[in-house]
Design an enzyme around this catalytic site. Structure first.
Site, PDB file in Angstrom:
ATOM      1  N   TYR A 123       7.523   4.097   3.049  1.00  0.00           N
ATOM      2  CA  TYR A 123       6.355   3.198   3.423  1.00  0.00           C
ATOM      3  C   TYR A 123       6.498   2.241   2.057  1.00  0.00           C
ATOM      4  CZ  TYR A 123       4.228   6.417   0.528  1.00  0.00           C
ATOM      5  OH  TYR A 123       2.879   6.904   0.094  1.00  0.00           O
ATOM      6  N   CYS A 124       4.900   1.215   2.326  1.00  0.00           N
ATOM      7  CA  CYS A 124       5.419   0.333   1.656  1.00  0.00           C
ATOM      8  C   CYS A 124       3.353   0.485   1.464  1.00  0.00           C
ATOM      9  CB  CYS A 124       5.638  -1.014   1.226  1.00  0.00           C
ATOM     10  SG  CYS A 124       5.571  -1.790   2.290  1.00  0.00           S
ATOM     11  N   TRP A 125       2.559  -1.165   1.159  1.00  0.00           N
ATOM     12  CA  TRP A 125       1.582  -1.054   1.873  1.00  0.00           C
ATOM     13  C   TRP A 125       1.308  -1.378   2.990  1.00  0.00           C
ATOM     14  CZ3 TRP A 125      -3.641   0.336   0.782  1.00  0.00           C
ATOM     15  CH2 TRP A 125      -4.640  -0.845   1.358  1.00  0.00           C
ATOM     16  N   TYR A 127       0.938   2.736   4.019  1.00  0.00           N
ATOM     17  CA  TYR A 127       0.041   3.381   3.573  1.00  0.00           C
ATOM     18  C   TYR A 127      -1.429   2.994   4.229  1.00  0.00           C
ATOM     19  CZ  TYR A 127      -2.755   5.716  -0.087  1.00  0.00           C
ATOM     20  OH  TYR A 127      -3.648   6.052  -0.442  1.00  0.00           O
TER      21      TYR A 127
END
Length: 321
Positions: free
Chosen positions: A94-96, A123
């Protein structure tokens, strides 16, 4: 190998698989999904550069700068992945917001032979999901009582009996009063506190109640989220009724080992609430080694404050000895 986008509700269907946070180191350090490791696509300075280019010149320009930065480092990302997880297995990343960073790393890891699951919404979706669940998925029973009533000990007893218990003060590394930081580790930030609260709660049965200690909105520097705090306010409250002298004895035992100068420093923080005369008497009592007298003086303030706060539970209060 394949790449699949998964909604946050499915995250724990893949529990046990490597969970990889590809955000920058400072984003990860601030807070992350518990159990995740960090393999950042960009360091903090690179992320700032790409963000500035994106903002000033548009998506395509930001994308091109990202390629220029990340291209020479592709082998390094795979080396770090292999050092952390030598056995090739499916991955969750995952990223932001589940955008270009996780998409790029997902492609790379898939090319290296991994099945990759990318969290839709990243996230940010995780944060929204856990805040909603913390405030709705469990029923809480709140344990209240005047300062020194032994609420933490009561929770420990309930846990030994097999009840589901969360010690909010333990998670916050603070006991709640102006003296609550004494003997504690550094407090987490609000975001990380909520993440570890979620991590503890998610392992509990939503069909059974969870016991919590009554808290104000703030536990030291940690603030409870509005939704969770309101959930606590509307939960049943069980009051511990403990003799004042017993409470004084417990507090002397809990705080008597701390240096006098630390105790006096924190008493002085209460002067504007308890008044100069009471403050001076409490300081004098500590200086002379009479901690029981100092505690008795301070309880006049804390008991009044707690009685005022418990009004919000009117009509829902039970009690136990």
């Amino acid at each position: 190998m394949m790449i699949e986008i998964i909604d946050i509700e499915r995250l724990y269907d893949f529990e046990g698989l490597p969970l990889i946070d590809v955000r920058s180191p400072s984003e990860y350090t601030l807070a992350h999904i518990p159990g995740a490791v960090n393999i950042p696509l960009f360091d903090d300075e690179e992320r700032a550069r790409v963000g500035t280019r994106y903002h000033n010149s548009g998506k395509d320009a930001g994308f091109m700068l990202g390629l220029e930065i990340a291209g020479p480092k592709l082998a390094g990302y795979l080396k770090k992945l292999n050092s952390l997880f030598p056995v090739k297995s499916p991955l969750v990343i995952y990223c932001w917001r589940g955008g270009m960073r996780s998409g790029a790393m997902g492609w790379l890891f898939a090319q290296a032979g991994h099945d990759v699951y990318v969290i839709n919404g990243g996230y940010k979706a995780f944060r929204g999901y856990i805040r909603e669940k913390i405030a709705t998925a469990w029923d809480y029973i709140v344990i209240g009582g005047m300062t020194g009533s032994g609420k933490t000990e009561y929770l420990k007893k309930k846990k030994e009996e097999g009840c589901q218990v969360i010690d909010l003060e333990e998670l916050a590394c603070h006991k709640g009063s102006v003296f609550g930081h004494l003997g504690q580790q550094e407090q987490p930030n609000n975001e990380w506190f909520e993440n570890i609260l979620w991590e503890a709660l998610r392992k509990m049965d939503p069909a059974k109640p969870v016991y919590l200690e009554d808290e104000s909105r703030s536990i030291g520097r940690v603030s409870l989220s509005e939704s969770f705090y309101m959930k606590m306010q509307h939960s049943p409250l069980v009051m511990l009724e403990v003799d004042k002298e017993e409470r004084i004895s417990r507090l002397v035992n809990d705080y008597g080992a701390f240096p006098q100068d630390e105790l006096i420093l924190n008493i002085n923080k209460l002067e504007k609430y308890i008044g100069l005369e009471a403050n001076n008497r409490a300081v004098e009592a500590v200086s002379s080694g009479d901690l029981a007298t100092a505690v008795r003086i301070l309880l006049n303030y804390y008991d009044k404050k707690y009685k005022e706060s418990v009004v919000r539970y009117r009509g829902k209060v039970g009690s136990t000895n």
